[in-house]
Motif scaffolding. Structure first.
Motif, mmCIF file in Angstrom:
data_model
loop_
_atom_site.group_PDB
_atom_site.id
_atom_site.type_symbol
_atom_site.label_atom_id
_atom_site.label_comp_id
_atom_site.label_asym_id
_atom_site.label_seq_id
_atom_site.Cartn_x
_atom_site.Cartn_y
_atom_site.Cartn_z
ATOM 1 N N GLN A 55 42.753 41.488 -12.195
ATOM 2 C CA GLN A 55 43.474 42.704 -11.797
ATOM 3 C C GLN A 55 44.974 42.536 -12.013
ATOM 4 O OE1 GLN A 55 41.973 42.895 -7.797
ATOM 5 N NE2 GLN A 55 40.563 44.568 -8.306
ATOM 6 N N LYS A 113 47.220 44.895 -14.462
ATOM 7 C CA LYS A 113 48.434 45.549 -13.961
ATOM 8 C C LYS A 113 49.648 45.134 -14.780
ATOM 9 C CE LYS A 113 51.260 46.224 -9.790
ATOM 10 N NZ LYS A 113 52.331 46.719 -10.591
ATOM 11 N N ASP A 115 51.791 47.821 -16.851
ATOM 12 C CA ASP A 115 53.207 48.006 -16.520
ATOM 13 C C ASP A 115 54.121 47.752 -17.721
ATOM 14 O OD1 ASP A 115 52.418 48.601 -13.948
ATOM 15 O OD2 ASP A 115 53.041 46.681 -13.093
#
Length: 131
Positions: A5, A9, A13
């Motif tokens: 995860q 992310k 991002d």
């Protein structure tokens, strides 16, 4: 947050500036050199046509896919980051809107493909993100 995860992310991002900062900078980056080396190897040892199935596992924004698609390969890209897959789709769509390509969000450790489906599998810049 679990490791996978965190990676997802991280790349989601980064997606807005990833191409600019990693591939399209005026000085060659290690990523663009690595991609050139992969393409050089590919050009030396593989003849590509629309029946040549290539998987880029961890395709990111699709730079390698774009080059292989431009060589008439039948390309599939997988990545954990939906934002990177959006960038890859955008890159491939402008090359040839008539030809198809496959992009899929999936876990590289649990790929949903049958054995021997691809003629070539490429993965670069991925192993350092796996446990």
């Amino acid at each position: 947050m679990e490791g996978k995860q965190q990676v997802e992310k991280y790349f989601n991002d980064l997606s807005d500036d990833y191409l600019k900062n990693k591939y399209l900078i005026s000085n060659r980056s290690f990523m663009s050199v690595r991609m050139d080396n992969i393409l050089d190897y590919f050009d030396r040892y593989y003849a590509c046509n629309e029946d040549t199935k290539v998987l880029d596992a961890g395709c990111g924004p699709g730079m390698l896919l774009e080059n292989l698609f431009g060589r008439d390969c039948n390309v599939t890209g997988i990545d954990t980051s939906i934002e990177m897959l959006k960038l890859a789709k955008k890159r491939l769509s402008v090359i040839d809107s008539e030809r198809s390509f496959n992009l899929m969000r999936t876990d590289i450790e649990k790929m949903p493909f049958e054995d021997n489906l691809f003629d070539m599998v490429v993965t670069s810049g991925v192993i350092e993100y796996l446990d």
